[in-house]
Design a protein around this motif. Structure first.
Motif, mmCIF file in Angstrom:
data_model
loop_
_atom_site.group_PDB
_atom_site.id
_atom_site.type_symbol
_atom_site.label_atom_id
_atom_site.label_comp_id
_atom_site.label_asym_id
_atom_site.label_seq_id
_atom_site.Cartn_x
_atom_site.Cartn_y
_atom_site.Cartn_z
ATOM 1 N N GLU A 46 0.852 -1.175 0.000
ATOM 2 C CA GLU A 46 0.000 0.000 0.000
ATOM 3 C C GLU A 46 0.892 1.230 0.000
ATOM 4 O OE1 GLU A 46 -3.450 2.091 2.679
ATOM 5 O OE2 GLU A 46 -3.247 -0.070 2.713
ATOM 6 N N MET A 47 0.393 2.267 -0.621
ATOM 7 C CA MET A 47 1.157 3.507 -0.764
ATOM 8 C C MET A 47 0.708 4.544 0.271
ATOM 9 S SD MET A 47 2.919 2.722 -3.493
ATOM 10 C CE MET A 47 3.521 4.176 -4.260
ATOM 11 N N ASP A 48 1.605 5.456 0.569
ATOM 12 C CA ASP A 48 1.277 6.601 1.412
ATOM 13 C C ASP A 48 0.712 7.679 0.495
ATOM 14 O OD1 ASP A 48 1.047 8.677 3.153
ATOM 15 O OD2 ASP A 48 3.176 8.821 3.621
ATOM 16 N N TYR A 49 -0.605 7.685 0.340
ATOM 17 C CA TYR A 49 -1.247 8.620 -0.585
ATOM 18 C C TYR A 49 -1.379 10.018 -0.003
ATOM 19 C CZ TYR A 49 -2.485 4.296 -2.949
ATOM 20 O OH TYR A 49 -2.431 3.088 -3.584
ATOM 21 N N VAL A 50 -1.148 10.172 1.283
ATOM 22 C CA VAL A 50 -1.343 11.455 1.946
ATOM 23 C C VAL A 50 -0.145 12.383 1.785
ATOM 24 C CG1 VAL A 50 -1.799 12.571 4.169
ATOM 25 C CG2 VAL A 50 -2.901 10.409 3.618
ATOM 26 N N SER A 51 1.077 11.871 2.020
ATOM 27 C CA SER A 51 2.211 12.794 2.045
ATOM 28 C C SER A 51 3.287 12.481 1.010
ATOM 29 C CB SER A 51 2.815 12.853 3.448
ATOM 30 O OG SER A 51 3.186 11.559 3.862
ATOM 31 N N THR A 52 3.918 11.317 1.063
ATOM 32 C CA THR A 52 5.109 11.085 0.248
ATOM 33 C C THR A 52 4.854 10.329 -1.051
ATOM 34 O OG1 THR A 52 5.639 8.987 1.318
ATOM 35 C CG2 THR A 52 6.523 10.992 2.332
ATOM 36 N N GLY A 53 3.834 9.509 -1.100
ATOM 37 C CA GLY A 53 3.594 8.687 -2.280
ATOM 38 C C GLY A 53 4.446 7.430 -2.312
ATOM 39 N N GLU A 54 5.261 7.240 -1.279
ATOM 40 C CA GLU A 54 6.128 6.067 -1.195
ATOM 41 C C GLU A 54 5.352 4.864 -0.662
ATOM 42 O OE1 GLU A 54 9.413 5.940 -2.104
ATOM 43 O OE2 GLU A 54 9.161 7.977 -2.859
ATOM 44 N N THR A 55 5.920 3.687 -0.873
ATOM 45 C CA THR A 55 5.333 2.464 -0.334
ATOM 46 C C THR A 55 5.469 2.458 1.178
ATOM 47 O OG1 THR A 55 5.972 1.287 -2.338
ATOM 48 C CG2 THR A 55 5.430 -0.051 -0.428
ATOM 49 N N LEU A 56 4.399 2.080 1.871
ATOM 50 C CA LEU A 56 4.441 2.009 3.333
ATOM 51 C C LEU A 56 5.279 0.812 3.762
ATOM 52 C CD1 LEU A 56 0.679 2.684 4.131
ATOM 53 C CD2 LEU A 56 2.589 4.250 4.488
ATOM 54 N N ALA B 149 6.332 -2.621 5.699
ATOM 55 C CA ALA B 149 5.538 -3.841 5.883
ATOM 56 C C ALA B 149 4.799 -3.870 7.213
ATOM 57 C CB ALA B 149 6.434 -5.071 5.754
ATOM 58 N N ASP B 150 5.333 -3.206 8.245
ATOM 59 C CA ASP B 150 4.694 -3.242 9.559
ATOM 60 C C ASP B 150 3.882 -1.986 9.869
ATOM 61 O OD1 ASP B 150 6.853 -1.555 9.749
ATOM 62 O OD2 ASP B 150 7.552 -2.332 11.670
ATOM 63 N N HIS B 151 3.602 -1.156 8.866
ATOM 64 C CA HIS B 151 2.826 0.067 9.086
ATOM 65 C C HIS B 151 1.385 -0.301 9.453
ATOM 66 C CE1 HIS B 151 0.821 3.894 8.292
ATOM 67 N NE2 HIS B 151 2.025 4.451 8.420
ATOM 68 N N PRO B 152 0.808 0.342 10.486
ATOM 69 C CA PRO B 152 -0.546 -0.012 10.937
ATOM 70 C C PRO B 152 -1.615 0.078 9.841
ATOM 71 C CG PRO B 152 0.502 1.428 12.534
ATOM 72 C CD PRO B 152 1.419 1.356 11.347
ATOM 73 N N ARG B 153 -1.529 1.088 8.982
ATOM 74 C CA ARG B 153 -2.534 1.225 7.921
ATOM 75 C C ARG B 153 -2.424 0.084 6.917
ATOM 76 N NH1 ARG B 153 -2.479 6.693 5.141
ATOM 77 N NH2 ARG B 153 -0.794 5.774 3.965
ATOM 78 N N ARG B 154 -1.215 -0.311 6.610
ATOM 79 C CA ARG B 154 -1.003 -1.431 5.690
ATOM 80 C C ARG B 154 -1.541 -2.737 6.291
ATOM 81 N NH1 ARG B 154 4.467 -2.415 2.327
ATOM 82 N NH2 ARG B 154 3.704 -4.113 1.074
ATOM 83 N N LEU B 155 -1.266 -2.962 7.567
ATOM 84 C CA LEU B 155 -1.744 -4.166 8.237
ATOM 85 C C LEU B 155 -3.266 -4.177 8.352
ATOM 86 C CD1 LEU B 155 0.968 -4.488 11.024
ATOM 87 C CD2 LEU B 155 0.803 -5.775 8.881
ATOM 88 N N GLN B 156 -3.861 -3.025 8.619
ATOM 89 C CA GLN B 156 -5.317 -2.930 8.720
ATOM 90 C C GLN B 156 -5.972 -3.203 7.366
ATOM 91 O OE1 GLN B 156 -7.043 -2.789 11.422
ATOM 92 N NE2 GLN B 156 -9.003 -2.745 10.388
ATOM 93 N N THR B 157 -5.379 -2.718 6.295
ATOM 94 C CA THR B 157 -5.907 -2.970 4.957
ATOM 95 C C THR B 157 -5.848 -4.449 4.628
ATOM 96 O OG1 THR B 157 -5.236 -0.765 4.203
ATOM 97 C CG2 THR B 157 -5.605 -2.420 2.505
#
Length: 116
Positions: free
Chosen positions: A1-11, A13-21
């Protein structure tokens, strides 16, 4: 999943938003598999307890459902991670929830996973 809010970079692997998705996608995938196999109506694989809001009131006949061994998942890149996790979750849900009066979930046919 990408960080669509600020950087546009890939989140990470352990980022909470990625895990929730991923967790949400797995819940939807499990509900779909329960529906395809007819377990959402029969309660044989603990699908009723997990998907009460998605279950139907009509009983599905065995002729209109698929046996899990004939279901194969295909995934490319992030979809490969989803396919592997869904297979693992499907197997573990049936094994841990099985009691004397209920059946274990039959294994899925397999998963084809390609890293991208």
């Amino acid at each position: 999943e990408m960080d669509y809010v600020s950087t546009g970079e890939t989140l990470p692997a352990d980022h909470p938003r990625r895990l929730q998705t991923l967790k949400h996608a797995l819940a939807m995938g499990d509900a779909l598999l329960c529906s395809l196999t007819g377990m959402d109506d029969s309660g044989d694989g603990n699908c009723d307890a997990q998907h009460d809001d998605n279950s139907t009131t009509s009983s599905s006949s065995s002729s209109s459902s698929w046996i899990p061994e004939r279901i194969f998942l295909f995934g490319f890149s992030a979809g490969a991670c989803f396919a592997m996790e869904l297979c693992r979750m499907w197997k573990n849900s049936g094994a841990s929830g099985a009691t004397v009066g209920s059946r274990r979930r039959m294994p899925l046919g397999g998963a084809v996973c390609i890293a991208g």
